[in-house]
Design an enzyme around this catalytic site. Sequence first.
Site, mmCIF file in Angstrom:
data_model
loop_
_atom_site.group_PDB
_atom_site.id
_atom_site.type_symbol
_atom_site.label_atom_id
_atom_site.label_comp_id
_atom_site.label_asym_id
_atom_site.label_seq_id
_atom_site.Cartn_x
_atom_site.Cartn_y
_atom_site.Cartn_z
ATOM 1 N N MET A 1 -8.108 -0.164 28.252
ATOM 2 C CA MET A 1 -7.820 -1.396 27.512
ATOM 3 C C MET A 1 -6.678 -1.190 26.505
ATOM 4 S SD MET A 1 -10.002 -3.319 28.955
ATOM 5 C CE MET A 1 -10.117 -4.809 27.982
ATOM 6 N N CYS A 83 -9.826 8.037 31.456
ATOM 7 C CA CYS A 83 -8.546 7.374 31.712
ATOM 8 C C CYS A 83 -7.685 8.227 32.644
ATOM 9 C CB CYS A 83 -7.815 7.131 30.398
ATOM 10 S SG CYS A 83 -6.259 6.236 30.598
ATOM 11 N N LYS A 122 -17.181 8.651 27.232
ATOM 12 C CA LYS A 122 -16.951 7.766 28.374
ATOM 13 C C LYS A 122 -16.299 8.598 29.465
ATOM 14 C CE LYS A 122 -15.050 3.222 29.564
ATOM 15 N NZ LYS A 122 -14.142 3.524 30.697
ATOM 16 N N HIS A 154 -18.165 5.179 33.887
ATOM 17 C CA HIS A 154 -17.354 4.359 34.788
ATOM 18 C C HIS A 154 -17.662 4.884 36.182
ATOM 19 C CE1 HIS A 154 -13.216 2.368 35.720
ATOM 20 N NE2 HIS A 154 -14.083 2.214 36.707
ATOM 21 N N ARG A 217 -12.041 -5.578 31.591
ATOM 22 C CA ARG A 217 -11.104 -6.634 31.950
ATOM 23 C C ARG A 217 -11.762 -7.977 32.228
ATOM 24 N NH1 ARG A 217 -8.993 -2.089 32.063
ATOM 25 N NH2 ARG A 217 -6.753 -1.791 31.798
#
Length: 315
Positions: A1, A83, A122, A154, A217
């Site tokens: 994000m 990421c 995360k 994730h 998102r």
Amino acid sequence: MMDWTDPHCRAFHRVLAPHARLYTEMVHANAVIHGDRAKLLAMDASEHPVALQLGGSEPALLAQAARIGADAGFDEVNLNCGCPSDRVQAGRFGACLMREPALVAEGVAAMIDACDVPVTVKCRLGVDDDHDWDRFVHFIDSVAAAGCRMFVIHARNAWLQGLSPKENREVPPLRYDWAYRLKQERPQLLVVVNGGIASLEEATQHLDHADGAMLGRAAYHDPYLLHRLDVAWFGGALRSRAELLRAYRPYVDAQLAEGALLKHITRHILGLFAGERGGRAFRQVLSEGAHKPGADWSLVERALALTESFAAAEA
């Protein structure tokens, strides 16, 4: 994000979802230590509870940044190990840390020692074509042994070669069952599911198997979904989009008075009427007018009035 969940965005999302835990953009530990903290760690009092998401791999720097974040008032410090961007790989942080559980554990331990707020992680399920459950759970167990009690999963792999960051959010298959299995086999951990969640029904289904769901998102492009989720999970009356937007006005007026530009605020509300009659007109009015000198809340009211006229005509 990155470049999305700035303070203007988070203040808007707090109006929509009073009970949600909000997350900042990922900020590298070095930036927190040496950069413009007033900008990087900006936070409105309305945002709480809000987590500072850090990137980095050097335990000493992560510890220092975590302490700075906690002192700035953040309620949680989250280490990003998910990421997949090229910039992240070059700096040895983000998803590539999935391959270095001992280093992540060392960093988490240092962060926990340095601050008095929860430190969370995360992560993905693995990297590239690594689909080994034992390796994934070894990463989790190593970091949990360092004191981490909450993991945002994730639920897909990160491909560090051959896929763009956008493709990394869409191409690798989702495997929610790994997150569910982790919760079942490690019930003492808080497990939050992330990835591909696009509806109230999908998010709610995850609560049967995990402790929470994180939306990215979908919540940004259809922010009213956040409000519907908050009401469904925590109760209260469903408010109209216009009512919620007007509840955001005090924040907007205060920011404009301090010199903020309306275009930097309204870019986060463009999706409020996504899928609704008049939604395109709402976006058009704001997109065309928010950048003009002197633009203020009256432009938002004009966009609302036009949108509501479409709805009235349909009725």
